[in-house]
Design an enzyme around this catalytic site. Structure first.
Site, PDB file in Angstrom:
ATOM      1  N   ASP A 103       0.830  -1.215   0.000  1.00 12.17           N
ATOM      2  CA  ASP A 103       0.000   0.000   0.000  1.00 12.17           C
ATOM      3  C   ASP A 103       0.864   1.266   0.000  1.00 12.17           C
ATOM      4  O   ASP A 103       0.665   2.173   0.815  1.00 12.17           O
ATOM      5  CB  ASP A 103      -0.938   0.014   1.224  1.00 12.17           C
ATOM      6  N   ASN A 117     -17.883  -6.514  -0.453  1.00 13.07           N
ATOM      7  CA  ASN A 117     -17.064  -6.107   0.687  1.00 13.07           C
ATOM      8  C   ASN A 117     -16.942  -4.598   0.830  1.00 13.07           C
ATOM      9  O   ASN A 117     -17.293  -4.046   1.862  1.00 13.07           O
ATOM     10  CB  ASN A 117     -15.681  -6.753   0.571  1.00 13.07           C
ATOM     11  N   GLU A 149     -11.238  -0.546  -3.654  1.00 10.27           N
ATOM     12  CA  GLU A 149     -10.497   0.046  -2.541  1.00 10.27           C
ATOM     13  C   GLU A 149      -9.248   0.740  -3.074  1.00 10.27           C
ATOM     14  O   GLU A 149      -8.976   0.755  -4.278  1.00 10.27           O
ATOM     15  CB  GLU A 149     -10.101  -1.030  -1.523  1.00 10.27           C
ATOM     16  N   HIS A 187      -3.083  -0.955  -5.173  1.00  5.57           N
ATOM     17  CA  HIS A 187      -3.056   0.006  -4.062  1.00  5.57           C
ATOM     18  C   HIS A 187      -1.937   1.036  -4.256  1.00  5.57           C
ATOM     19  O   HIS A 187      -0.966   1.100  -3.523  1.00  5.57           O
ATOM     20  CB  HIS A 187      -2.910  -0.681  -2.716  1.00  5.57           C
ATOM     21  N   ARG A 235       4.692  -8.170  -0.487  1.00  2.00           N
ATOM     22  CA  ARG A 235       4.167  -7.161  -1.397  1.00  2.00           C
ATOM     23  C   ARG A 235       5.163  -5.998  -1.369  1.00  2.00           C
ATOM     24  O   ARG A 235       5.202  -5.224  -0.421  1.00  2.00           O
ATOM     25  CB  ARG A 235       2.764  -6.721  -0.973  1.00  2.00           C
TER      26      ARG A 235
END
Length: 324
Positions: free
Chosen positions: A24, A163, A200, A264, A298
């Protein structure tokens, strides 16, 4: 989205990965000439900040843990996706946190720092950023347009399957929403609904008479990918009819470069402002043991991107920037 406008090259070849084990990733280039970076740490227990004069310099830059979660209470579990913003002369960090007994019931919170250098000074908790109802919410980002400051975030609506959806609203101050709260996207395409139904991780670009919002969809494994929303910069941004969504993901796993689940993201530029740069996370492998949220690899990555003849961004493929 054919044809790509030429972008100014930079002498700096961006390192890959930019920073290991930082999901992120959020980067801003501030007026003091520093890049500031934050992102989710694998332990999900703190907010880490670093700065450097170059993007590549962020990898080895000194870090500051500007906030750590308490052992109990509403901020005691899974600190996710911090973002740093400079608003009206002060620094703010938006982040999501849950509580130990409800580890996946996140809410959005805000920190404030009056210091010129956010690596220093005191970070003050401004509390929860309240939305129009209480439910799982995260990934708040903010931007200014036409003299108004907006917030975009992801939230669960119990009345809607899935979600999280994306919402936009006006801010009375950096930690307080006011007035109407509008849903501008929900996971209604197949690529957004693999594993989980998710929209998101919004990030905002303003260019070519448009407001663009990139976002991510699906579970956080190799299916994770990025789409794009767009609205005219002259439109009512609180009107859902102002927004159009790309009909397919624009940035997705690229096995040729061993980059899986890209998303993200945030946006920045070269120091001279002539080179647009996409910062995102991706894993170097497809197969994951256990829950992908607890796989630490990540990595934060960065690559240049260009612009199509129709004025939309051209991100290329992970590890393969477009041919400017």
């Amino acid at each position: 989205m054919t044809g790509c406008s030429r972008s100014s090259p930079s002498e700096e070849e961006l390192r890959d990965p930019l920073i290991e084990q930082r999901a992120d990733p959020w980067v801003i280039l501030h007026s003091d000439g520093y890049y500031y970076f934050t992102g989710s740490v694998p332990e999900y227990d703190r907010i880490e900040l670093r700065r450097a004069k170059s993007l590549n310099g962020l990898a080895g830059a000194e870090t500051a843990d500007i906030w750590r979660k308490p052992d109990s209470g509403p901020l005691s579990k899974h600190i996710w996706a911090p973002e740093i913003h400079f608003i009206d002369g002060k620094w703010y960090v938006y982040y999501a946190a849950a509580r130990e007994e409800k580890p996946f019931d996140h809410r959005i919170y805000v920190l404030e720092n009056e210091s010129a250098n956010p690596m220093e000074g005191e970070w003050i908790e401004k509390g929860q950023l309240k939305t129009n109802w209480e439910s799982f919410s995260l990934d708040a980002t903010t931007f200014e347009h036409g003299g108004t400051r907006y917030l975009v975030w992801a939230q669960k609506d119990p009345r809607i399957a899935g979600n999280t959806n994306l919402y936009i609203g006006k801010l009375a101050n950096p930690w307080t929403l006011e007035g109407e709260q509008t849903m501008i996207a929900k996971p209604d395409q197949a690529w957004e609904s693999i594993g989980f139904m998710v929209n998101e991780g919004a990030a905002v670009l303003k260019r070519n008479g448009k407001i663009f919002i990139s976002y991510s969809g699906s579970a956080t494994d190799s299916h994770y990918a990025m789409g794009l929303l767009a609205a005219s910069d002259a439109s009512d941004l609180l009107d859902p009819a102002s927004w159009t969504k790309s009909e397919a993901p624009l940035f997705y796993s690229n096995p040729d470069q061993s980059q899986y689940g890209p998303g993200h993201n945030s946006f920045t530029t070269s120091p001279d402002g002539k080179r647009d740069i996409l910062v995102y996370h991706a894993r170097p492998y497809r197969d994951i043991e256990g829950d992908p949220l607890f796989d630490p690899n990540r990595h934060a990555r960065a690559q240049s991107f260009g612009w199509n003849e129709d004025g939309t961004p051209n991100f290329g493929k992970p590890g393969e920037p477009p041919d400017f």
